[in-house]
Design a protein around this motif. Structure first.
Motif, PDB file in Angstrom:
ATOM      1  N   LEU A 131      -0.657   7.937  -2.234  1.00 49.97           N
ATOM      2  CA  LEU A 131      -1.070   7.409  -3.533  1.00 49.97           C
ATOM      3  C   LEU A 131      -0.048   6.413  -4.077  1.00 49.97           C
ATOM      4  O   LEU A 131      -0.413   5.365  -4.624  1.00 49.97           O
ATOM      5  CB  LEU A 131      -1.270   8.557  -4.529  1.00 49.97           C
ATOM      6  N   ILE A 132       1.231   6.727  -3.932  1.00 49.43           N
ATOM      7  CA  ILE A 132       2.281   5.817  -4.403  1.00 49.43           C
ATOM      8  C   ILE A 132       2.261   4.521  -3.603  1.00 49.43           C
ATOM      9  O   ILE A 132       2.351   3.421  -4.161  1.00 49.43           O
ATOM     10  CB  ILE A 132       3.663   6.496  -4.305  1.00 49.43           C
ATOM     11  N   LYS A 133       2.127   4.652  -2.293  1.00 45.76           N
ATOM     12  CA  LYS A 133       2.093   3.472  -1.433  1.00 45.76           C
ATOM     13  C   LYS A 133       0.891   2.592  -1.750  1.00 45.76           C
ATOM     14  O   LYS A 133       0.979   1.359  -1.730  1.00 45.76           O
ATOM     15  CB  LYS A 133       2.039   3.920   0.038  1.00 45.76           C
ATOM     16  N   ARG A 162      -0.552   2.063  -4.491  1.00 44.32           N
ATOM     17  CA  ARG A 162      -0.567   1.442  -5.821  1.00 44.32           C
ATOM     18  C   ARG A 162      -0.490  -0.073  -5.744  1.00 44.32           C
ATOM     19  O   ARG A 162      -0.928  -0.779  -6.657  1.00 44.32           O
ATOM     20  CB  ARG A 162       0.595   1.984  -6.658  1.00 44.32           C
ATOM     21  N   SER A 163       0.066  -0.591  -4.648  1.00 42.56           N
ATOM     22  CA  SER A 163       0.202  -2.037  -4.509  1.00 42.56           C
ATOM     23  C   SER A 163      -1.085  -2.711  -4.021  1.00 42.56           C
ATOM     24  O   SER A 163      -1.159  -3.943  -3.985  1.00 42.56           O
ATOM     25  CB  SER A 163       1.342  -2.367  -3.529  1.00 42.56           C
ATOM     26  N   LYS A 188      -4.452  -4.227  -4.527  1.00 39.92           N
ATOM     27  CA  LYS A 188      -5.101  -4.778  -5.700  1.00 39.92           C
ATOM     28  C   LYS A 188      -6.581  -4.410  -5.735  1.00 39.92           C
ATOM     29  O   LYS A 188      -7.304  -4.593  -4.750  1.00 39.92           O
ATOM     30  CB  LYS A 188      -4.945  -6.297  -5.722  1.00 39.92           C
ATOM     31  N   GLN A 189      -7.018  -3.891  -6.878  1.00 42.69           N
ATOM     32  CA  GLN A 189      -8.420  -3.563  -7.100  1.00 42.69           C
ATOM     33  C   GLN A 189      -8.838  -4.150  -8.443  1.00 42.69           C
ATOM     34  O   GLN A 189      -8.248  -3.832  -9.461  1.00 42.69           O
ATOM     35  CB  GLN A 189      -8.630  -2.046  -7.096  1.00 42.69           C
ATOM     36  N   SER A 225     -10.884   0.728  -3.258  1.00 44.22           N
ATOM     37  CA  SER A 225     -10.261   0.292  -2.008  1.00 44.22           C
ATOM     38  C   SER A 225     -10.831   1.108  -0.852  1.00 44.22           C
ATOM     39  O   SER A 225     -10.708   2.333  -0.824  1.00 44.22           O
ATOM     40  CB  SER A 225      -8.745   0.460  -2.075  1.00 44.22           C
ATOM     41  N   LYS A 244      -7.920   2.780   1.072  1.00 43.56           N
ATOM     42  CA  LYS A 244      -7.433   3.981   0.395  1.00 43.56           C
ATOM     43  C   LYS A 244      -8.401   5.136   0.563  1.00 43.56           C
ATOM     44  O   LYS A 244      -8.001   6.260   0.894  1.00 43.56           O
ATOM     45  CB  LYS A 244      -7.225   3.681  -1.092  1.00 43.56           C
TER      46      LYS A 244
END
Length: 226
Positions: free
Chosen positions: A138-140, A142-143, A145-146, A152, A155
């Motif tokens: 989840l942290i990874k 975050r970059s 873009k949505q 995503s 994701k």
């Protein structure tokens, strides 16, 4: 010929009218349509972008139904690519890691008795590791873009593969052990397994999680490059 910012924005807003839930598929389709229109402009067709877009959608892309079907096809192809790549990495590394896992588990088997304390410790390790992996992904992610309320696909697919497959596979061994350990209902002894068995399964599913994580990093690098 490169489109003007306002022309590109008009195309982007038009494509938003179609049912394309995933950001990666939407971006790919938007890039495909924009490139086709730029190609027509370069070939000498200087009509309004709205006219070129209508013609492209109606003739080449099959209208709304054709575009939405194209999006579904691209989604399946993307998932298939991720699936095949993950298993390729998994099987490439599993052979030499198999020996290490097997040797480690054989050694641990000599020291891990089948009692509540050690069994609970192994289950705690499993759940803690899964939770840590989930947070790390989840942290990874975050970059990534949505925009425009899109999701995503990368994701969604990575989380589904890693955090649906792994828990289900491990629960097949964990739940019977928990029931038997807590209830001491020995009439169902055949469902009980030694703690080393879910530990072995856990080691192999972690290898698969590692493969999925590497795929995630590769795809995120590709998205940033584009």
């Amino acid at each position: 010929m490169t489109l003007k910012p306002e022309e590109y924005e008009m195309i982007r807003q038009r494509i938003l009218n179609f049912k394309i839930p995933y950001q990666e598929i939407y971006n790919e389709l938007l890039d495909h349509i924009s490139t086709d229109i730029e190609t027509k402009r370069a070939a000498g067709d200087f009509r309004e972008v709205s006219l070129l877009l209508d013609e492209l959608i109606d003739s080449s892309l099959g209208g709304q139904a054709g575009i939405e079907n194209m999006a579904r096809v691209q989604e399946r192809l993307y998932r298939l690519k991720i699936h095949r790549r993950a298993w390729k990495i998994y099987f490439h590394h599993i052979w030499w890691k198999t020996l290490a896992v097997a040797v480690g588990c054989v050694i641990l088997n000599k020291f891990i008795p089948a009692n509540l304390k050690y069994t609970a410790g192994i289950y705690g390790l499993i759940f803690l590791t899964l939770f840590s992996l989930y947070i790390a992904v989840l942290i990874k992610m975050r970059s990534v873009k949505q925009i425009d309320n899109k999701r995503s696909l990368l994701k969604t697919d990575i989380l589904r593969k890693v955090f649906t497959l792994i828990p289900l596979l491990n629960m097949a061994f964990v739940i019977p052990n928990i029931i038997n350990t807590l209830t001491h209902y020995h009439a169902r002894e055949f469902t009980r397994v030694h703690p080393i068995i879910p530990l072995v399964i856990f080691c192999y599913t972690l290898l698969y999680a590692e493969s999925c994580y590497r795929i995630m990093q590769e795809e995120m690098y590709t998205l940033k490059a584009n």
